[in-house]
Design a protein around this motif. Structure first.
Motif, PDB file in Angstrom:
ATOM      1  N   ALA A 127       0.877  -1.429   0.069  1.00 17.17           N
ATOM      2  CA  ALA A 127      -0.121  -0.423  -0.016  1.00 17.17           C
ATOM      3  C   ALA A 127       0.724   1.395  -0.210  1.00 17.17           C
ATOM      4  O   ALA A 127       0.576   1.775  -0.742  1.00 17.17           O
ATOM      5  N   ALA A 128       2.271   1.459   1.324  1.00 19.00           N
ATOM      6  CA  ALA A 128       2.909   2.068   0.779  1.00 19.00           C
ATOM      7  C   ALA A 128       3.765   2.409  -0.391  1.00 19.00           C
ATOM      8  O   ALA A 128       3.669   3.733  -0.752  1.00 19.00           O
ATOM      9  N   ALA A 129       4.135   1.375  -0.668  1.00 17.32           N
ATOM     10  CA  ALA A 129       4.827   1.552  -2.521  1.00 17.32           C
ATOM     11  C   ALA A 129       3.665   1.764  -3.400  1.00 17.32           C
ATOM     12  O   ALA A 129       3.931   2.859  -3.991  1.00 17.32           O
ATOM     13  N   LEU A 130       2.721   1.484  -3.470  1.00 16.57           N
ATOM     14  CA  LEU A 130       1.337   1.554  -4.147  1.00 16.57           C
ATOM     15  C   LEU A 130       1.434   3.906  -4.115  1.00 16.57           C
ATOM     16  O   LEU A 130       1.095   4.683  -4.931  1.00 16.57           O
ATOM     17  N   ILE A 131       1.478   4.414  -2.873  1.00 17.47           N
ATOM     18  CA  ILE A 131       1.286   5.779  -3.481  1.00 17.47           C
ATOM     19  C   ILE A 131       1.970   6.421  -3.441  1.00 17.47           C
ATOM     20  O   ILE A 131       2.432   7.180  -4.008  1.00 17.47           O
ATOM     21  N   THR A 132       3.711   5.507  -3.053  1.00 17.61           N
ATOM     22  CA  THR A 132       4.646   6.837  -3.013  1.00 17.61           C
ATOM     23  C   THR A 132       4.988   6.022  -4.904  1.00 17.61           C
ATOM     24  O   THR A 132       5.085   7.223  -5.304  1.00 17.61           O
ATOM     25  N   ARG A 133       4.140   5.502  -5.541  1.00 17.75           N
ATOM     26  CA  ARG A 133       4.650   5.421  -6.591  1.00 17.75           C
ATOM     27  C   ARG A 133       4.124   6.056  -7.741  1.00 17.75           C
ATOM     28  O   ARG A 133       3.840   6.924  -8.748  1.00 17.75           O
ATOM     29  N   ALA A 134       2.976   6.357  -7.407  1.00 21.17           N
ATOM     30  CA  ALA A 134       1.506   7.393  -7.518  1.00 21.17           C
ATOM     31  C   ALA A 134       2.676   8.647  -8.110  1.00 21.17           C
ATOM     32  O   ALA A 134       1.459   8.863  -8.970  1.00 21.17           O
ATOM     33  N   PHE A 135       2.933   9.111  -7.044  1.00 19.93           N
ATOM     34  CA  PHE A 135       3.260  10.438  -6.674  1.00 19.93           C
ATOM     35  C   PHE A 135       4.751  10.833  -7.321  1.00 19.93           C
ATOM     36  O   PHE A 135       4.938  11.788  -6.598  1.00 19.93           O
ATOM     37  N   ALA A 136       5.587   9.941  -6.988  1.00 17.03           N
ATOM     38  CA  ALA A 136       6.926   9.585  -7.269  1.00 17.03           C
ATOM     39  C   ALA A 136       7.870   9.528  -8.846  1.00 17.03           C
ATOM     40  O   ALA A 136       6.846   8.502  -9.511  1.00 17.03           O
ATOM     41  N   MET A 137       8.549  10.183  -9.518  1.00 16.50           N
ATOM     42  CA  MET A 137       9.155   9.115 -10.076  1.00 16.50           C
ATOM     43  C   MET A 137       9.927   8.126 -10.059  1.00 16.50           C
ATOM     44  O   MET A 137      10.732   8.418  -8.646  1.00 16.50           O
ATOM     45  N   PRO A 138      10.465   7.230 -11.163  1.00  9.09           N
ATOM     46  CA  PRO A 138      10.702   5.591 -10.499  1.00  9.09           C
ATOM     47  C   PRO A 138      12.115   5.853  -9.525  1.00  9.09           C
ATOM     48  O   PRO A 138      11.989   4.748  -8.660  1.00  9.09           O
ATOM     49  N   GLU A 139      13.173   6.421  -9.701  1.00 11.39           N
ATOM     50  CA  GLU A 139      14.330   6.890  -9.632  1.00 11.39           C
ATOM     51  C   GLU A 139      14.139   6.947  -7.601  1.00 11.39           C
ATOM     52  O   GLU A 139      15.215   5.979  -7.562  1.00 11.39           O
ATOM     53  N   ALA A 140      13.177   7.379  -7.068  1.00  5.90           N
ATOM     54  CA  ALA A 140      12.313   7.909  -6.663  1.00  5.90           C
ATOM     55  C   ALA A 140      12.122   6.484  -5.475  1.00  5.90           C
ATOM     56  O   ALA A 140      12.488   6.943  -4.235  1.00  5.90           O
ATOM     57  N   THR A 141      11.705   5.464  -5.689  1.00  4.78           N
ATOM     58  CA  THR A 141      11.385   4.971  -5.711  1.00  4.78           C
ATOM     59  C   THR A 141      11.401   3.634  -5.847  1.00  4.78           C
ATOM     60  O   THR A 141      10.929   2.596  -5.063  1.00  4.78           O
TER      61      THR A 141
END
Length: 109
Positions: free
Chosen positions: A92-106
């Protein structure tokens, strides 16, 4: 393999692998489900580790629907998630992160 450029996160549920992602429609459904005017409060809860199991289930359901899953909230609530509650919360945390960040940051997510 999940594609971080599309915001995808993999989840193994009842022995089957599903790709999740938060589309605009899934995000709108998530806001309505959680009764939020925006996702900022939800993001803040995850950043502060103050999220609830309801938040996790709502995020997973939105992500699964965004990935094309047609199951119900009741089915998700009864599903066996590989890795248990911790893996569910991490997804769930990864979903919200990836929805609002560029892949390099995730990459670490």
């Amino acid at each position: 393999m999940a594609n971080p450029w599309r915001g995808e996160v993999a989840l193994v549920m009842d022995g089957s692998r599903h790709l999740m992602r938060l589309t605009l429609g899934a995000l709108a459904e998530l806001e309505e489900t959680l009764g939020e005017d925006s996702l900022v409060a939800l993001i803040a809860r995850f950043e502060g580790a103050a999220f609830s199991s309801r938040d996790v289930l709502a995020l997973l359901l939105a992500g699964l629907r965004g990935g094309g899953w047609t199951g119900s909230a009741a089915e998700l609530a009864q599903a066996e998630i590989e890795g248990g509650p911790l893996a569910a919360a991490q997804a769930a945390a990864a979903l919200i992160t990836r929805a609002f960040a560029m892949p390099e940051a995730t990459n670490a997510v």
